[in-house]
Design a protein around this motif. Structure first.
Motif, PDB file in Angstrom:
ATOM      1  N   LYS A 245     -40.434  36.278 -27.319  1.00 55.91           N
ATOM      2  CA  LYS A 245     -40.825  36.228 -28.962  1.00 55.91           C
ATOM      3  C   LYS A 245     -40.871  37.396 -29.454  1.00 55.91           C
ATOM      4  O   LYS A 245     -40.612  37.550 -30.764  1.00 55.91           O
ATOM      5  CB  LYS A 245     -42.240  35.794 -28.687  1.00 55.91           C
ATOM      6  CG  LYS A 245     -42.808  35.084 -29.995  1.00 55.91           C
ATOM      7  CD  LYS A 245     -44.081  34.197 -29.542  1.00 55.91           C
ATOM      8  CE  LYS A 245     -44.835  33.808 -30.713  1.00 55.91           C
ATOM      9  NZ  LYS A 245     -46.232  33.342 -30.485  1.00 55.91           N
ATOM     10  N   GLU A 246     -41.021  38.464 -28.855  1.00 60.92           N
ATOM     11  CA  GLU A 246     -41.110  39.753 -29.328  1.00 60.92           C
ATOM     12  C   GLU A 246     -39.820  40.326 -29.901  1.00 60.92           C
ATOM     13  O   GLU A 246     -39.645  40.941 -30.624  1.00 60.92           O
ATOM     14  CB  GLU A 246     -41.768  40.612 -28.362  1.00 60.92           C
ATOM     15  CG  GLU A 246     -43.326  40.734 -28.020  1.00 60.92           C
ATOM     16  CD  GLU A 246     -43.739  41.411 -26.873  1.00 60.92           C
ATOM     17  OE1 GLU A 246     -44.788  41.832 -26.908  1.00 60.92           O
ATOM     18  OE2 GLU A 246     -43.142  41.508 -25.849  1.00 60.92           O
TER      19      GLU A 246
ATOM     20  N   GLU B 285     -37.361  38.602 -30.681  1.00 60.72           N
ATOM     21  CA  GLU B 285     -36.993  37.601 -31.927  1.00 60.72           C
ATOM     22  C   GLU B 285     -37.446  38.343 -32.917  1.00 60.72           C
ATOM     23  O   GLU B 285     -36.849  38.600 -34.176  1.00 60.72           O
ATOM     24  CB  GLU B 285     -37.712  36.297 -31.616  1.00 60.72           C
ATOM     25  CG  GLU B 285     -37.327  35.196 -32.996  1.00 60.72           C
ATOM     26  CD  GLU B 285     -35.843  34.962 -33.055  1.00 60.72           C
ATOM     27  OE1 GLU B 285     -34.994  35.379 -32.126  1.00 60.72           O
ATOM     28  OE2 GLU B 285     -35.496  34.484 -34.124  1.00 60.72           O
ATOM     29  N   LYS B 286     -38.698  38.751 -32.860  1.00 60.49           N
ATOM     30  CA  LYS B 286     -39.379  39.493 -34.160  1.00 60.49           C
ATOM     31  C   LYS B 286     -38.656  40.801 -34.299  1.00 60.49           C
ATOM     32  O   LYS B 286     -38.328  41.109 -35.391  1.00 60.49           O
ATOM     33  CB  LYS B 286     -41.047  39.626 -33.625  1.00 60.49           C
ATOM     34  CG  LYS B 286     -41.619  40.071 -34.947  1.00 60.49           C
ATOM     35  CD  LYS B 286     -43.218  40.008 -34.632  1.00 60.49           C
ATOM     36  CE  LYS B 286     -44.046  40.841 -35.596  1.00 60.49           C
ATOM     37  NZ  LYS B 286     -45.333  41.187 -35.172  1.00 60.49           N
TER      38      LYS B 286
ATOM     39  N   ARG C 208     -35.212  40.225 -35.824  1.00 59.84           N
ATOM     40  CA  ARG C 208     -35.248  39.678 -37.201  1.00 59.84           C
ATOM     41  C   ARG C 208     -35.599  40.873 -38.208  1.00 59.84           C
ATOM     42  O   ARG C 208     -35.181  40.875 -39.385  1.00 59.84           O
ATOM     43  CB  ARG C 208     -36.102  38.567 -37.103  1.00 59.84           C
ATOM     44  CG  ARG C 208     -35.798  37.282 -36.704  1.00 59.84           C
ATOM     45  CD  ARG C 208     -34.380  36.875 -37.327  1.00 59.84           C
ATOM     46  NE  ARG C 208     -33.793  35.532 -36.541  1.00 59.84           N
ATOM     47  CZ  ARG C 208     -32.589  35.080 -36.728  1.00 59.84           C
ATOM     48  NH1 ARG C 208     -31.661  35.848 -37.260  1.00 59.84           N
ATOM     49  NH2 ARG C 208     -32.464  34.042 -35.942  1.00 59.84           N
TER      50      ARG C 208
END
Lengths: 168, 559
Positions: free
Chosen positions: A104-105, A107-108, A111
């Protein structure tokens, strides 16, 4: 307009040029690659994770392919520098923690990197080079057991290469 | 000393070498690249389409390209832009890598100025020869190169001296049923594309085996009509051809006003230089490089470049105008044909449209148009998997990427059209010598200014609209087209125009230098206008014509 590519690739990084850019020997590249290898793998692994319709970065040895294809003398030296520099920049942006982040981190972080023109172009280049491995002839070490081709339902045509162009 | 020294082994160099060797003359072909035999060609996408396996590394050899930036011309080396203008530096040249969609020019292409008048900002000139002069050589090329097809009479299809092709068309994908029907519904006439690919075995060359990958790849059956397969190999068999590979010509040497006596050649592997002498020299290095060689061969007799008393050398370079369009034939809404048949790999689409070659319409006006080729999107796996993996400017990755790529390969097939229309010659499209940049051999590189003419875009867009209608009629989705003023780097001509007036042209009607009598330029450099089809058939045909004239010259010398 195609005139600004080199300036963009080589000078676009906030970090400036790697010393190896001026080094003509493979060892210089090998050393630089080693420094960013884990970051490159982490990015490829995020783009091509396990359990998806396409084979994973790990199963396709994508990072090894990246090294093999870039170390050849015919590979565009500006793109080679760009791949290394872009990975360093990602490391710096994330204060050296990118490789150990959760999915999740990551991905952030990616992005956010993609929001920059430089980061967007770098991620696109990593995807292109990774796909080159996954869908090229298995002789190049990625696309093992033709898993990339099987995922597409389309296969390389004949005659297939008997030798790697990298050997010339 | 050789009777004839030819620089370049592509379509034109091959045709001249073949003709002269068959006639018993001793010929040397100087080829910058290496010899790759039929057996060496594989379908290695990484090597042929993603890396520079058959073209020079741009950091060693390059061009500079001039583009207008904020009103000023700015020249950028191609190693900085990544924009290569090389096209297959191996024996046989770019003919090894072509798709082989061949058309003859129309008779009116030889007299465009007379037929349609001048266009402001364009340097259009009639040719000094007519279609009738070239027709026998089109026929000769059809036989020797091996062009398959099926002649369908059409108002813009030029007349033939033989009723039909001796080789039937290559096998076709079922999509042609859908394409033909859609054209019929719209009142358009699809024609079978003549193709420089054998459908039957011939002269030691095997018929096409439908590999699914033709353009950008060498042919491993010999079916494709490359200069290497169809002309250089037979020329070698005569025993009269000396093929010197890895031999780059730096300049031509003259020891008098009207004669070349040697080519200065550098071995691209050892770097060793030597002179190759001949009675006649034929330059066939592809237009922009041929002009560069002559400019680099300036001397005390020819200070502006060899054979450049007209000042026209390098000027009026042309490319091919037009662009391309595409649509998706999808499993869920495909009509008239079975999806499995559509997905059958390897078979050709083989359809062209000439309906808009000339436009004479009560509303649209009267102007020169162009031709259209239909095909499937190139079947390279990497490029197809990689394309269009963005949504709203953001890369798609992970599971979503997999699903997207899977659907693209398994539930749809892209049908494509390519438009070819005249690239009008103009003052801002030419090659000269770059004043500062040099290649690894120490010679000034070619500087190309590549501006198009606004009419080219107008024509391309006119035809694209018609073609988009065809794709929509076929039921294709996501139909789009793109007409561009960007030059087609694989279709280049002009730069050494031929003509009857030495003050306004570089070559005479036999492609012989007006100034230097033993110098010929046999490639597409001679073309004052390019027509609205790919050049290759015309290059082959004209080179056969030039070769016949060279034989006449050699015979006169003998007497």
């Amino acid at each position: 307009m195609k005139i600004k590519r080199r300036a963009f690739l080589v000078l676009g990084s906030l970090l400036g040029l790697s010393p190896y850019l001026n080094a003509q020997v493979i060892n210089g590249f090998q050393k630089e690659f080693k420094e960013v290898e884990k970051t490159l793998y982490a990015v490829q692994d995020h783009m091509f994770p396990e359990g998806c319709p396409l084979p994973s970065a790990q199963a396709m040895y994508m990072t090894q392919f990246l090294y093999d294809t870039m170390q050849h003398h015919s590979f565009d030296k500006d793109i080679k520098a760009f791949v290394i520099e872009g990975a360093k920049e990602l490391q710096k942006r994330e204060k050296g923690k990118f490789n150990t982040m959760s999915s999740k981190e990551k991905e952030k972080a990616l992005r956010a990197y993609e929001e920059t023109r430089y980061g967007s172009s770098w991620l696109s280049r990593i995807m292109t080079l990774s796909m080159e491995g996954m869908f090229s002839d298995p002789i190049y070490g990625s696309n093992t057991k033709e898993a990339g081709w099987k995922a597409l339902g389309s296969y390389g045509s004949f005659p297939r290469p008997k030798t790697k162009y990298l050997e010339s | 000393m050789y009777d004839v020294v030819i620089i370049g082994s592509g379509a034109s160099g091959g045709a001249v070498a073949y003709t002269l060797c068959k006639a018993g003359y001793k010929v040397a072909v100087l080829e910058k690249g290496r010899l790759m035999r039929r057996e060496a060609f594989s379908k290695d996408e990484l090597a042929y389409c993603r890396r520079d396996l058959v073209t020079p590394n741009l950091f060693d050899e390059y061009h500079t390209i001039e583009e207008k930036v904020e009103g000023k011309w700015v020249a950028t080396p191609t190693h900085e832009s990544g924009w290569s203008f090389w096209n297959g530096n191996i024996v046989g040249g770019s003919s090894n890598l072509m798709s082989g969609m061949f058309h003859r020019l129309h008779p009116d292409d030889f007299r465009l100025k007379s037929k349609y008048g001048a266009i402001k900002g364009a340097n259009i000139e009639d040719w000094p020869i007519s279609y009738d002069d070239l027709e026998p050589y089109y026929t000769l090329a059809e036989e020797l190169v091996g062009i398959s097809g099926h002649h369908i009479p059409h108002r813009y299809e030029p007349k033939r001296s033989t009723p039909n092709f001796s080789q039937p068309p290559t096998k076709e994908n079922a999509v042609v049923k859908l394409l033909d029907k859609s054209c019929e519904n719209l009142g358009f006439t699809p024609l079978v594309t003549p193709r420089a690919v054998l459908s039957k075995d011939s002269n030691g060359r095997k018929a096409c085996y439908y590999s699914n990958l033709c353009g950008s790849y060498g042919c491993s059956s010999g079916a494709k009509g490359s200069a290497r397969e169809s002309l250089i190999n037979p020329a070698l068999a005569t025993g009269n051809l000396t093929l010197l590979t890895n031999s780059h010509v730096k300049r031509l040497q003259s020891d008098s006003q009207d004669k070349v006596h040697a080519a200065l050649v550098v071995d691209t592997i050892t770097g060793k230089e030597r002179y190759i002498k001949g009675k006649i020299f034929v330059v066939a290095a592809q237009s922009h490089e041929s002009a560069r060689l002559l400019l680099n061969s300036s001397n005390q007799y020819h200070p502006k470049g060899l054979g450049n008393s007209s000042g026209e050398l390098g000027k009026n370079l042309i490319f091919s105008g037009g662009g391309a369009g595409q649509g998706e034939l999808q499993k869920e809404n495909l009509k008239q044909i079975k999806f499995e048949d559509l997905m059958t790999t390897g078979l050709f689409v083989n359809r062209s449209i000439l309906d808009w070659y000339f436009i004479d319409h009560w509303w649209d006006g009267k102007f020169k148009g162009g031709s259209v080729e239909f095909m499937f999107e190139h079947q390279n796996l990497i490029s197809r998997a990689r394309k269009d993996n963005e949504v709203k400017g953001k890369l798609v990755w992970g599971k979503a990427l997999g699903e997207r790529v899977e659907k693209r390969f398994q539930e749809q097939k892209s049908i494509r059209f390519e438009i070819f229309n005249d690239w009008l010659p103009n003052d801002d499209c030419f090659v000269s010598l770059d004043p500062t940049h040099k290649d690894k051999y120490g010679m000034p590189v070619g500087k190309l200014r590549v501006e198009g003419h606004p009419q080219d875009i107008k024509v391309g867009k006119y035809i694209a609209k018609k073609c988009e209608k065809i794709l929509v009629e076929m039921g294709a989705k996501e139909v789009y087209s793109s007409i561009s003023s960007s030059p087609s780097t694989n279709l280049v001509a002009g730069g050494c125009r031929f003509g009857n007036n030495p003050k306004h042209s570089v070559l005479n009607k036999y492609c012989q230098s007006h100034d230097v009598k033993n110098l010929f330029v046999a490639d597409a450099s001679f073309m004052p206008t390019g027509g609205s089809v790919a050049y290759t058939w015309t290059i082959y045909a004209n080179a056969f014509r030039v070769a016949d004239h060279i034989i006449e010259q050699l015979n006169i010398t003998k007497i």
